[in-house]
Scaffold this motif. Sequence first.
Motif, mmCIF file in Angstrom:
data_model
loop_
_atom_site.group_PDB
_atom_site.id
_atom_site.type_symbol
_atom_site.label_atom_id
_atom_site.label_comp_id
_atom_site.label_asym_id
_atom_site.label_seq_id
_atom_site.Cartn_x
_atom_site.Cartn_y
_atom_site.Cartn_z
ATOM 1 N N VAL A 64 0.848 -1.192 0.000
ATOM 2 C CA VAL A 64 0.000 0.000 0.000
ATOM 3 C C VAL A 64 0.883 1.241 0.000
ATOM 4 O O VAL A 64 1.699 1.424 0.895
ATOM 5 N N PRO A 65 0.756 2.096 -1.012
ATOM 6 C CA PRO A 65 1.612 3.292 -1.085
ATOM 7 C C PRO A 65 1.221 4.332 -0.040
ATOM 8 O O PRO A 65 0.073 4.398 0.411
ATOM 9 N N GLY A 66 2.219 5.150 0.348
ATOM 10 C CA GLY A 66 1.944 6.264 1.231
ATOM 11 C C GLY A 66 1.746 7.527 0.403
ATOM 12 O O GLY A 66 1.816 7.506 -0.831
ATOM 13 N N SER A 67 1.468 8.634 1.097
ATOM 14 C CA SER A 67 1.297 9.899 0.390
ATOM 15 C C SER A 67 2.619 10.318 -0.248
ATOM 16 O O SER A 67 3.705 9.916 0.192
ATOM 17 N N THR A 68 2.537 11.141 -1.302
ATOM 18 C CA THR A 68 3.733 11.499 -2.074
ATOM 19 C C THR A 68 4.642 12.458 -1.326
ATOM 20 O O THR A 68 5.783 12.673 -1.713
ATOM 21 N N THR A 96 -14.219 5.021 5.216
ATOM 22 C CA THR A 96 -12.840 5.479 5.091
ATOM 23 C C THR A 96 -12.108 5.342 6.411
ATOM 24 O O THR A 96 -12.741 5.355 7.492
ATOM 25 N N ARG A 97 -10.822 5.172 6.316
ATOM 26 C CA ARG A 97 -9.943 5.179 7.482
ATOM 27 C C ARG A 97 -8.901 6.260 7.290
ATOM 28 O O ARG A 97 -8.302 6.355 6.209
ATOM 29 N N PRO A 98 -8.659 7.060 8.323
ATOM 30 C CA PRO A 98 -7.699 8.162 8.178
ATOM 31 C C PRO A 98 -6.262 7.646 8.142
ATOM 32 O O PRO A 98 -5.992 6.524 8.576
ATOM 33 N N PRO A 99 -5.343 8.458 7.636
ATOM 34 C CA PRO A 99 -3.928 8.064 7.637
ATOM 35 C C PRO A 99 -3.437 7.878 9.068
ATOM 36 O O PRO A 99 -3.831 8.608 9.981
ATOM 37 N N ARG A 100 -2.535 6.927 9.262
ATOM 38 C CA ARG A 100 -2.029 6.653 10.606
ATOM 39 C C ARG A 100 -0.932 7.627 11.010
ATOM 40 O O ARG A 100 -0.644 7.786 12.190
ATOM 41 N N ASP A 101 -0.287 8.253 10.003
ATOM 42 C CA ASP A 101 0.754 9.237 10.308
ATOM 43 C C ASP A 101 0.864 10.202 9.137
ATOM 44 O O ASP A 101 0.112 10.103 8.154
ATOM 45 N N LEU A 149 -9.802 2.239 -2.559
ATOM 46 C CA LEU A 149 -8.881 3.262 -3.062
ATOM 47 C C LEU A 149 -7.891 3.659 -1.976
ATOM 48 O O LEU A 149 -8.238 3.669 -0.786
ATOM 49 N N ILE A 150 -6.687 3.998 -2.397
ATOM 50 C CA ILE A 150 -5.720 4.660 -1.530
ATOM 51 C C ILE A 150 -5.582 6.083 -2.057
ATOM 52 O O ILE A 150 -5.228 6.276 -3.227
ATOM 53 N N ALA A 170 1.369 8.602 5.611
ATOM 54 C CA ALA A 170 0.417 7.596 5.130
ATOM 55 C C ALA A 170 -0.673 8.254 4.272
ATOM 56 O O ALA A 170 -0.640 9.453 4.008
ATOM 57 N N ALA A 171 -1.636 7.445 3.849
ATOM 58 C CA ALA A 171 -2.705 7.935 2.967
ATOM 59 C C ALA A 171 -4.052 7.456 3.478
ATOM 60 O O ALA A 171 -4.136 6.582 4.354
ATOM 61 N N TYR A 172 -5.126 8.032 2.937
ATOM 62 C CA TYR A 172 -6.475 7.587 3.266
ATOM 63 C C TYR A 172 -6.776 6.255 2.579
ATOM 64 O O TYR A 172 -6.352 6.016 1.438
ATOM 65 N N TRP A 173 -7.510 5.420 3.273
ATOM 66 C CA TRP A 173 -8.089 4.219 2.668
ATOM 67 C C TRP A 173 -9.592 4.431 2.611
ATOM 68 O O TRP A 173 -10.208 4.856 3.595
ATOM 69 N N VAL A 174 -10.208 4.206 1.475
ATOM 70 C CA VAL A 174 -11.651 4.367 1.334
ATOM 71 C C VAL A 174 -12.177 3.257 0.437
ATOM 72 O O VAL A 174 -11.494 2.815 -0.496
ATOM 73 N N ARG A 175 -13.381 2.788 0.735
ATOM 74 C CA ARG A 175 -13.955 1.706 -0.065
ATOM 75 C C ARG A 175 -15.460 1.841 -0.131
ATOM 76 O O ARG A 175 -16.095 2.570 0.653
#
Length: 435
Positions: free
Chosen positions: A252-256, A283-288, A308-309, A291-296
Amino acid sequence: MTDATASAPAASEKTAGGAFYRLVWKWHFLASLYVLPFMAMLAVTGGIYLYKPHIEEVIYADRLNVAVGPERQSYEAQLAALSKVADVTRIRGIETEDAPGRATLVTYDDADKIRTYAWIDPYTTEVLATQPRDETAMRVLRKFHGELLLGDFGTKFVELAAHWAIVMFVTGIYLWWPRGQRTVKKAFTPPAGRGRSFWRETHLFTGFLAAVLVLPIIFAGLPWTDVWGGGLGMIQERTGTTTKSLRFGGDVPGSTTADGTPISYDAVFAVAKAQGLVPPYETRPPRDAAAAYWVRSASVNRAEQTELIVDQYSGAVLKRHDFADNPALARVVSQGISFHQGELYGWLNLAQNTLAVILTLILSVSGFVAWWMRRPAGSLGVPAAPQASLGIGMIVLVIGLGILFPLVGASLIVALCLDWLIFRRLGWFQGHQAN
Protein backbone atom coordinates in the motif's frame (compact mmCIF):
# COMPACT_ATOMS: atom_id res chain seq x y z
CA MET A 1 -33.60 -79.34 -3.89
CA THR A 2 -32.17 -76.01 -2.87
CA ASP A 3 -29.05 -74.71 -4.57
CA ALA A 4 -26.90 -74.00 -1.50
CA THR A 5 -24.12 -72.57 -3.63
CA ALA A 6 -26.41 -69.93 -5.11
CA SER A 7 -28.18 -69.00 -1.89
CA ALA A 8 -25.15 -68.56 0.34
CA PRO A 9 -23.70 -65.50 -1.40
CA ALA A 10 -27.11 -63.82 -1.39
CA ALA A 11 -27.49 -64.35 2.35
CA SER A 12 -23.95 -63.17 2.96
CA GLU A 13 -24.56 -60.03 0.89
CA LYS A 14 -27.75 -59.28 2.81
CA THR A 15 -25.95 -59.68 6.14
CA ALA A 16 -23.08 -57.42 5.09
CA GLY A 17 -25.46 -54.74 3.85
CA GLY A 18 -27.41 -54.83 7.10
CA ALA A 19 -24.22 -54.66 9.16
CA PHE A 20 -22.98 -51.62 7.27
CA TYR A 21 -26.37 -49.91 7.62
CA ARG A 22 -26.31 -50.45 11.40
CA LEU A 23 -22.75 -49.13 11.55
CA VAL A 24 -23.73 -45.96 9.64
CA TRP A 25 -26.79 -45.58 11.85
CA LYS A 26 -24.66 -45.72 15.00
CA TRP A 27 -22.22 -43.12 13.61
CA HIS A 28 -25.13 -40.90 12.67
CA PHE A 29 -26.70 -41.24 16.11
CA LEU A 30 -23.50 -40.53 18.05
CA ALA A 31 -22.67 -37.54 15.83
CA SER A 32 -26.18 -36.20 16.37
CA LEU A 33 -25.83 -36.33 20.16
CA TYR A 34 -23.20 -33.61 19.91
CA VAL A 35 -24.29 -31.82 16.74
CA LEU A 36 -28.05 -31.29 17.11
CA PRO A 37 -27.96 -28.95 20.13
CA PHE A 38 -25.34 -26.84 18.35
CA MET A 39 -27.24 -26.99 15.07
CA ALA A 40 -30.37 -25.68 16.79
CA MET A 41 -28.39 -22.87 18.43
CA LEU A 42 -26.59 -21.95 15.19
CA ALA A 43 -29.87 -22.03 13.28
CA VAL A 44 -31.58 -19.65 15.70
CA THR A 45 -28.67 -17.20 16.02
CA GLY A 46 -27.75 -17.38 12.34
CA GLY A 47 -31.37 -17.04 11.31
CA ILE A 48 -31.74 -13.88 13.36
CA TYR A 49 -28.45 -12.49 12.04
CA LEU A 50 -29.68 -12.92 8.47
CA TYR A 51 -32.02 -10.03 9.19
CA LYS A 52 -29.38 -7.80 10.80
CA PRO A 53 -30.14 -4.69 8.69
CA HIS A 54 -33.89 -5.05 9.25
CA ILE A 55 -33.54 -5.61 13.00
CA GLU A 56 -31.09 -2.75 13.48
CA GLU A 57 -33.42 -0.48 11.55
CA VAL A 58 -36.02 -1.15 14.25
CA ILE A 59 -34.01 -1.23 17.49
CA TYR A 60 -31.64 1.59 16.47
CA ALA A 61 -34.11 3.72 14.52
CA ASP A 62 -33.44 6.76 16.71
CA ARG A 63 -29.71 6.69 15.98
CA LEU A 64 -29.74 5.65 12.33
CA ASN A 65 -32.33 8.11 11.05
CA VAL A 66 -32.34 11.91 11.41
CA ALA A 67 -34.46 14.80 10.24
CA VAL A 68 -33.14 16.27 7.01
CA GLY A 69 -31.74 19.74 7.66
CA PRO A 70 -30.93 22.65 5.34
CA GLU A 71 -27.22 21.85 5.10
CA ARG A 72 -24.87 18.99 5.96
CA GLN A 73 -21.98 19.87 8.25
CA SER A 74 -18.42 18.81 7.46
CA TYR A 75 -17.12 15.55 8.88
CA GLU A 76 -14.44 17.53 10.72
CA ALA A 77 -17.21 19.48 12.49
CA GLN A 78 -18.97 16.23 13.36
CA LEU A 79 -15.74 14.78 14.81
CA ALA A 80 -15.17 17.97 16.79
CA ALA A 81 -18.64 17.58 18.30
CA LEU A 82 -17.85 13.98 19.19
CA SER A 83 -14.60 14.94 20.93
CA LYS A 84 -16.60 17.24 23.26
CA VAL A 85 -18.74 14.41 24.63
CA ALA A 86 -16.40 11.41 24.38
CA ASP A 87 -12.76 10.64 25.19
CA VAL A 88 -11.56 9.94 21.66
CA THR A 89 -8.00 8.63 21.49
CA ARG A 90 -8.06 7.45 17.88
CA ILE A 91 -10.48 7.70 14.98
CA ARG A 92 -10.76 4.25 13.42
CA GLY A 93 -13.10 5.07 10.57
CA ILE A 94 -16.10 6.93 9.23
CA GLU A 95 -19.00 5.40 7.33
CA THR A 96 -21.64 7.35 5.44
CA GLU A 97 -24.53 6.19 3.29
CA ASP A 98 -24.42 9.38 1.21
CA ALA A 99 -28.19 9.64 1.53
CA PRO A 100 -30.48 12.26 3.12
CA GLY A 101 -31.80 11.49 6.58
CA ARG A 102 -29.11 9.01 7.60
CA ALA A 103 -26.67 9.42 10.48
CA THR A 104 -22.88 9.31 10.18
CA LEU A 105 -21.27 6.30 11.85
CA VAL A 106 -17.87 6.94 13.45
CA THR A 107 -15.70 4.18 14.92
CA TYR A 108 -13.15 5.31 17.50
CA ASP A 109 -11.07 4.13 20.45
CA ASP A 110 -12.06 5.59 23.80
CA ALA A 111 -9.79 6.36 26.76
CA ASP A 112 -9.75 2.66 27.70
CA LYS A 113 -8.81 1.63 24.13
CA ILE A 114 -12.28 0.14 23.65
CA ARG A 115 -13.49 0.28 20.06
CA THR A 116 -16.69 2.29 20.12
CA TYR A 117 -19.41 3.40 17.73
CA ALA A 118 -20.84 6.91 17.59
CA TRP A 119 -23.87 7.97 15.57
CA ILE A 120 -23.87 11.66 14.64
CA ASP A 121 -26.54 13.84 13.06
CA PRO A 122 -24.76 15.25 9.97
CA TYR A 123 -27.02 18.33 9.90
CA THR A 124 -26.75 19.43 13.55
CA THR A 125 -23.54 17.54 14.61
CA GLU A 126 -25.50 16.19 17.59
CA VAL A 127 -24.04 12.94 18.92
CA LEU A 128 -27.09 10.70 18.96
CA ALA A 129 -25.53 7.75 20.79
CA THR A 130 -22.24 6.06 21.62
CA GLN A 131 -21.81 2.38 22.40
CA PRO A 132 -18.89 -0.06 22.58
CA ARG A 133 -18.90 -1.98 19.31
CA ASP A 134 -18.90 -5.38 20.99
CA GLU A 135 -21.97 -4.47 23.05
CA THR A 136 -24.23 -3.77 20.08
CA ALA A 137 -27.01 -6.34 19.77
CA MET A 138 -26.01 -7.87 16.46
CA ARG A 139 -22.33 -7.94 17.42
CA VAL A 140 -23.16 -9.91 20.59
CA LEU A 141 -25.35 -12.28 18.56
CA ARG A 142 -22.60 -12.77 15.99
CA LYS A 143 -20.02 -13.56 18.68
CA PHE A 144 -22.40 -16.04 20.30
CA HIS A 145 -23.05 -17.65 16.91
CA GLY A 146 -19.35 -18.01 16.19
CA GLU A 147 -17.73 -18.57 19.57
CA LEU A 148 -20.43 -18.96 22.24
CA LEU A 149 -19.06 -15.73 23.80
CA LEU A 150 -16.06 -17.81 24.93
CA GLY A 151 -13.45 -16.45 22.53
CA ASP A 152 -10.99 -18.83 20.86
CA PHE A 153 -11.98 -21.61 23.28
CA GLY A 154 -15.64 -21.45 22.28
CA THR A 155 -15.03 -21.23 18.56
CA LYS A 156 -13.38 -24.67 18.61
CA PHE A 157 -16.61 -26.25 19.89
CA VAL A 158 -18.64 -24.51 17.19
CA GLU A 159 -16.17 -25.58 14.50
CA LEU A 160 -16.19 -29.15 15.81
CA ALA A 161 -19.98 -29.16 15.58
CA ALA A 162 -19.80 -27.87 11.99
CA HIS A 163 -17.35 -30.61 11.02
CA TRP A 164 -19.39 -33.38 12.62
CA ALA A 165 -22.56 -31.90 11.10
CA ILE A 166 -21.11 -32.79 7.71
CA VAL A 167 -20.62 -36.37 8.90
CA MET A 168 -24.14 -36.35 10.32
CA PHE A 169 -25.69 -35.15 7.04
CA VAL A 170 -23.69 -37.59 4.89
CA THR A 171 -24.63 -40.57 7.06
CA GLY A 172 -28.19 -39.27 7.26
CA ILE A 173 -28.49 -39.20 3.47
CA TYR A 174 -27.32 -42.81 3.39
CA LEU A 175 -30.00 -43.77 5.94
CA TRP A 176 -32.66 -41.82 3.99
CA TRP A 177 -31.69 -43.39 0.65
CA PRO A 178 -34.47 -45.69 -0.72
CA ARG A 179 -33.80 -49.38 -0.14
CA GLY A 180 -35.81 -52.51 0.52
CA GLN A 181 -39.44 -51.66 1.27
CA ARG A 182 -38.58 -47.94 1.39
CA THR A 183 -39.38 -46.91 -2.18
CA VAL A 184 -38.33 -43.75 -4.00
CA LYS A 185 -41.92 -42.53 -3.83
CA LYS A 186 -42.00 -43.00 -0.04
CA ALA A 187 -38.66 -41.25 0.39
CA PHE A 188 -39.93 -38.13 -1.38
CA THR A 189 -43.42 -38.19 0.15
CA PRO A 190 -44.08 -35.75 3.03
CA PRO A 191 -44.45 -37.54 6.38
CA ALA A 192 -47.81 -38.89 7.49
CA GLY A 193 -49.10 -41.23 10.17
CA ARG A 194 -48.82 -40.95 13.93
CA GLY A 195 -46.45 -41.56 16.80
CA ARG A 196 -42.81 -42.48 16.42
CA SER A 197 -43.29 -43.42 12.75
CA PHE A 198 -44.43 -39.86 11.97
CA TRP A 199 -41.49 -38.28 13.78
CA ARG A 200 -39.02 -40.68 12.17
CA GLU A 201 -40.34 -39.94 8.68
CA THR A 202 -40.36 -36.21 9.46
CA HIS A 203 -36.73 -36.47 10.50
CA LEU A 204 -35.78 -38.37 7.34
CA PHE A 205 -37.73 -36.10 4.99
CA THR A 206 -36.58 -32.79 6.47
CA GLY A 207 -33.08 -34.20 6.87
CA PHE A 208 -32.78 -34.74 3.14
CA LEU A 209 -34.08 -31.25 2.35
CA ALA A 210 -31.89 -29.71 5.05
CA ALA A 211 -28.80 -31.48 3.71
CA VAL A 212 -29.37 -29.93 0.29
CA LEU A 213 -29.70 -26.43 1.76
CA VAL A 214 -27.54 -26.52 4.90
CA LEU A 215 -24.39 -28.29 3.68
CA PRO A 216 -23.50 -25.43 1.27
CA ILE A 217 -24.02 -22.95 4.13
CA ILE A 218 -21.70 -24.96 6.39
CA PHE A 219 -18.98 -25.21 3.74
CA ALA A 220 -19.31 -21.50 2.96
CA GLY A 221 -18.74 -20.68 6.63
CA LEU A 222 -15.67 -22.90 7.12
CA PRO A 223 -13.17 -20.21 5.95
CA TRP A 224 -14.18 -18.23 9.09
CA THR A 225 -13.11 -21.04 11.43
CA ASP A 226 -9.83 -21.29 13.30
CA VAL A 227 -8.55 -24.72 12.32
CA TRP A 228 -10.05 -25.36 8.87
CA GLY A 229 -10.04 -21.69 7.94
CA GLY A 230 -6.50 -21.29 9.26
CA GLY A 231 -5.38 -24.20 7.10
CA LEU A 232 -7.05 -22.70 4.05
CA GLY A 233 -5.38 -19.37 4.79
CA MET A 234 -1.99 -21.06 4.98
CA ILE A 235 -2.58 -22.73 1.61
CA GLN A 236 -3.65 -19.41 0.10
CA GLU A 237 -0.54 -17.67 1.40
CA ARG A 238 1.77 -20.33 -0.02
CA THR A 239 0.01 -20.35 -3.39
CA GLY A 240 -0.41 -16.59 -3.68
CA THR A 241 -4.20 -16.80 -3.75
CA THR A 242 -5.01 -14.60 -0.73
CA THR A 243 -7.14 -11.50 -1.13
CA LYS A 244 -5.22 -8.48 -2.40
CA SER A 245 -7.39 -6.12 -0.35
CA LEU A 246 -5.70 -2.83 0.51
CA ARG A 247 -7.49 -2.90 3.86
CA PHE A 248 -5.09 -5.37 5.42
CA GLY A 249 -1.81 -3.75 4.51
CA GLY A 250 0.59 -5.26 2.02
CA ASP A 251 1.83 -3.20 -0.91
CA VAL A 252 0.00 0.00 0.00
CA PRO A 253 1.61 3.29 -1.08
CA GLY A 254 1.94 6.26 1.23
CA SER A 255 1.30 9.90 0.39
CA THR A 256 3.73 11.50 -2.07
CA THR A 257 4.94 13.95 0.57
CA ALA A 258 5.06 13.95 4.34
CA ASP A 259 3.99 17.56 4.86
CA GLY A 260 1.26 19.92 3.79
CA THR A 261 -2.39 20.44 4.64
CA PRO A 262 -4.45 17.22 4.63
CA ILE A 263 -7.59 17.21 2.53
CA SER A 264 -10.96 16.95 4.28
CA TYR A 265 -13.03 13.80 4.72
CA ASP A 266 -15.60 15.38 2.43
CA ALA A 267 -12.93 15.57 -0.28
CA VAL A 268 -12.04 11.90 0.28
CA PHE A 269 -15.66 10.82 -0.16
CA ALA A 270 -15.91 13.10 -3.21
CA VAL A 271 -12.97 11.21 -4.74
CA ALA A 272 -14.73 7.90 -4.04
CA LYS A 273 -17.88 9.17 -5.72
CA ALA A 274 -15.94 10.49 -8.72
CA GLN A 275 -14.26 7.10 -9.08
CA GLY A 276 -17.65 5.43 -9.36
CA LEU A 277 -17.68 3.67 -6.00
CA VAL A 278 -21.11 2.48 -4.87
CA PRO A 279 -22.32 3.91 -1.53
CA PRO A 280 -22.23 3.51 1.40
CA TYR A 281 -18.63 4.64 1.77
CA GLU A 282 -16.17 3.76 4.50
CA THR A 283 -12.84 5.48 5.09
CA ARG A 284 -9.94 5.18 7.48
CA PRO A 285 -7.70 8.16 8.18
CA PRO A 286 -3.93 8.06 7.64
CA ARG A 287 -2.03 6.65 10.61
CA ASP A 288 0.75 9.24 10.31
CA ALA A 289 1.93 12.19 8.21
CA ALA A 290 3.40 9.96 5.49
CA ALA A 291 0.42 7.60 5.13
CA ALA A 292 -2.70 7.94 2.97
CA TYR A 293 -6.47 7.59 3.27
CA TRP A 294 -8.09 4.22 2.67
CA VAL A 295 -11.65 4.37 1.33
CA ARG A 296 -13.96 1.71 -0.06
CA SER A 297 -17.49 0.91 -1.09
CA ALA A 298 -19.22 -0.88 1.80
CA SER A 299 -21.87 -2.31 -0.52
CA VAL A 300 -23.19 -5.77 0.46
CA ASN A 301 -22.48 -6.79 -3.14
CA ARG A 302 -18.89 -8.04 -2.94
CA ALA A 303 -18.29 -7.37 -6.63
CA GLU A 304 -18.87 -3.66 -5.92
CA GLN A 305 -16.45 -3.39 -3.00
CA THR A 306 -13.79 -1.30 -4.73
CA GLU A 307 -11.00 0.14 -2.55
CA LEU A 308 -8.88 3.26 -3.06
CA ILE A 309 -5.72 4.66 -1.53
CA VAL A 310 -5.96 8.46 -1.63
CA ASP A 311 -3.05 10.86 -1.06
CA GLN A 312 -3.88 12.79 2.09
CA TYR A 313 -2.48 16.05 0.71
CA SER A 314 -3.26 16.09 -3.01
CA GLY A 315 -6.33 13.85 -3.11
CA ALA A 316 -4.77 11.83 -5.93
CA VAL A 317 -5.73 8.17 -6.24
CA LEU A 318 -2.50 6.31 -5.54
CA LYS A 319 -3.92 2.81 -5.96
CA ARG A 320 -7.23 1.20 -6.87
CA HIS A 321 -8.29 -2.33 -6.09
CA ASP A 322 -11.45 -3.86 -7.56
CA PHE A 323 -12.96 -7.12 -6.37
CA ALA A 324 -12.13 -8.68 -9.74
CA ASP A 325 -8.42 -8.07 -9.03
CA ASN A 326 -8.45 -10.80 -6.36
CA PRO A 327 -7.31 -14.34 -7.26
CA ALA A 328 -10.12 -16.74 -8.19
CA LEU A 329 -9.92 -18.68 -4.92
CA ALA A 330 -10.11 -15.48 -2.86
CA ARG A 331 -13.18 -14.38 -4.84
CA VAL A 332 -14.86 -17.76 -4.28
CA VAL A 333 -14.18 -17.62 -0.53
CA SER A 334 -15.50 -14.06 -0.30
CA GLN A 335 -18.64 -14.82 -2.29
CA GLY A 336 -19.14 -17.93 -0.16
CA ILE A 337 -19.19 -15.78 2.97
CA SER A 338 -21.68 -13.50 1.24
CA PHE A 339 -23.85 -16.56 0.51
CA HIS A 340 -23.52 -17.71 4.14
CA GLN A 341 -24.89 -14.33 5.27
CA GLY A 342 -27.77 -14.40 2.79
CA GLU A 343 -26.43 -11.49 0.73
CA LEU A 344 -25.15 -13.08 -2.48
CA TYR A 345 -28.26 -12.92 -4.65
CA GLY A 346 -30.66 -10.70 -2.79
CA TRP A 347 -34.00 -11.73 -1.37
CA LEU A 348 -33.80 -15.21 -2.91
CA ASN A 349 -30.60 -15.99 -0.98
CA LEU A 350 -32.22 -14.61 2.17
CA ALA A 351 -35.34 -16.74 1.64
CA GLN A 352 -33.25 -19.85 0.89
CA ASN A 353 -31.17 -19.48 4.07
CA THR A 354 -34.31 -18.77 6.09
CA LEU A 355 -35.84 -22.02 4.82
CA ALA A 356 -32.60 -23.80 5.77
CA VAL A 357 -32.95 -22.42 9.31
CA ILE A 358 -36.55 -23.64 9.60
CA LEU A 359 -35.66 -27.10 8.29
CA THR A 360 -32.72 -27.35 10.69
CA LEU A 361 -34.96 -26.59 13.65
CA ILE A 362 -37.54 -29.16 12.50
CA LEU A 363 -34.73 -31.66 11.96
CA SER A 364 -33.38 -31.09 15.47
CA VAL A 365 -36.80 -31.38 17.16
CA SER A 366 -37.95 -34.39 15.15
CA GLY A 367 -34.66 -36.19 15.73
CA PHE A 368 -34.93 -35.63 19.48
CA VAL A 369 -38.60 -36.72 19.65
CA ALA A 370 -38.01 -39.83 17.51
CA TRP A 371 -35.07 -40.80 19.73
CA TRP A 372 -37.00 -40.13 22.94
CA MET A 373 -39.94 -42.27 21.83
CA ARG A 374 -37.65 -45.11 20.72
CA ARG A 375 -35.07 -45.30 23.50
CA PRO A 376 -35.39 -47.99 26.18
CA ALA A 377 -36.18 -46.64 29.66
CA GLY A 378 -33.06 -45.52 31.49
CA SER A 379 -30.82 -45.78 28.42
CA LEU A 380 -29.52 -43.57 25.62
CA GLY A 381 -30.84 -46.09 23.11
CA VAL A 382 -27.65 -46.23 21.08
CA PRO A 383 -28.24 -48.20 17.84
CA ALA A 384 -26.67 -51.64 17.82
CA ALA A 385 -23.72 -52.01 15.49
CA PRO A 386 -21.67 -55.08 14.51
CA GLN A 387 -18.42 -55.65 16.34
CA ALA A 388 -16.36 -55.93 13.19
CA SER A 389 -12.92 -54.79 12.12
CA LEU A 390 -12.75 -51.86 9.75
CA GLY A 391 -12.14 -52.69 6.10
CA ILE A 392 -9.57 -50.94 3.91
CA GLY A 393 -12.23 -48.67 2.40
CA MET A 394 -13.50 -47.58 5.81
CA ILE A 395 -9.95 -46.95 7.06
CA VAL A 396 -9.19 -44.80 4.01
CA LEU A 397 -12.47 -42.91 4.55
CA VAL A 398 -11.69 -42.23 8.23
CA ILE A 399 -8.15 -41.08 7.42
CA GLY A 400 -9.49 -38.87 4.63
CA LEU A 401 -12.02 -37.30 6.99
CA GLY A 402 -9.27 -36.71 9.53
CA ILE A 403 -7.13 -34.90 6.96
CA LEU A 404 -9.94 -32.89 5.38
CA PHE A 405 -11.53 -32.04 8.73
CA PRO A 406 -8.78 -32.14 11.38
CA LEU A 407 -11.11 -31.65 14.33
CA VAL A 408 -13.14 -34.69 13.22
CA GLY A 409 -9.96 -36.77 13.16
CA ALA A 410 -8.78 -35.48 16.53
CA SER A 411 -12.16 -35.96 18.22
CA LEU A 412 -12.52 -39.42 16.68
CA ILE A 413 -9.17 -40.48 18.11
CA VAL A 414 -10.22 -39.17 21.53
CA ALA A 415 -13.58 -40.97 21.26
CA LEU A 416 -11.94 -44.28 20.27
CA CYS A 417 -9.48 -44.01 23.16
CA LEU A 418 -12.28 -43.27 25.62
CA ASP A 419 -14.31 -46.15 24.19
CA TRP A 420 -11.39 -48.56 24.57
CA LEU A 421 -10.29 -47.36 28.02
CA ILE A 422 -13.58 -46.48 29.72
CA PHE A 423 -16.85 -46.87 27.80
CA ARG A 424 -16.52 -50.58 26.99
CA ARG A 425 -15.73 -51.37 30.63
CA LEU A 426 -18.77 -49.40 31.81
CA GLY A 427 -21.03 -50.76 29.06
CA TRP A 428 -21.76 -47.32 27.60
CA PHE A 429 -22.70 -46.72 23.95
CA GLN A 430 -22.84 -50.46 23.20
CA GLY A 431 -26.16 -50.24 21.44
CA HIS A 432 -29.68 -51.60 21.52
CA GLN A 433 -31.76 -53.02 18.76
CA ALA A 434 -34.69 -50.87 17.63
CA ASN A 435 -38.17 -51.96 18.56
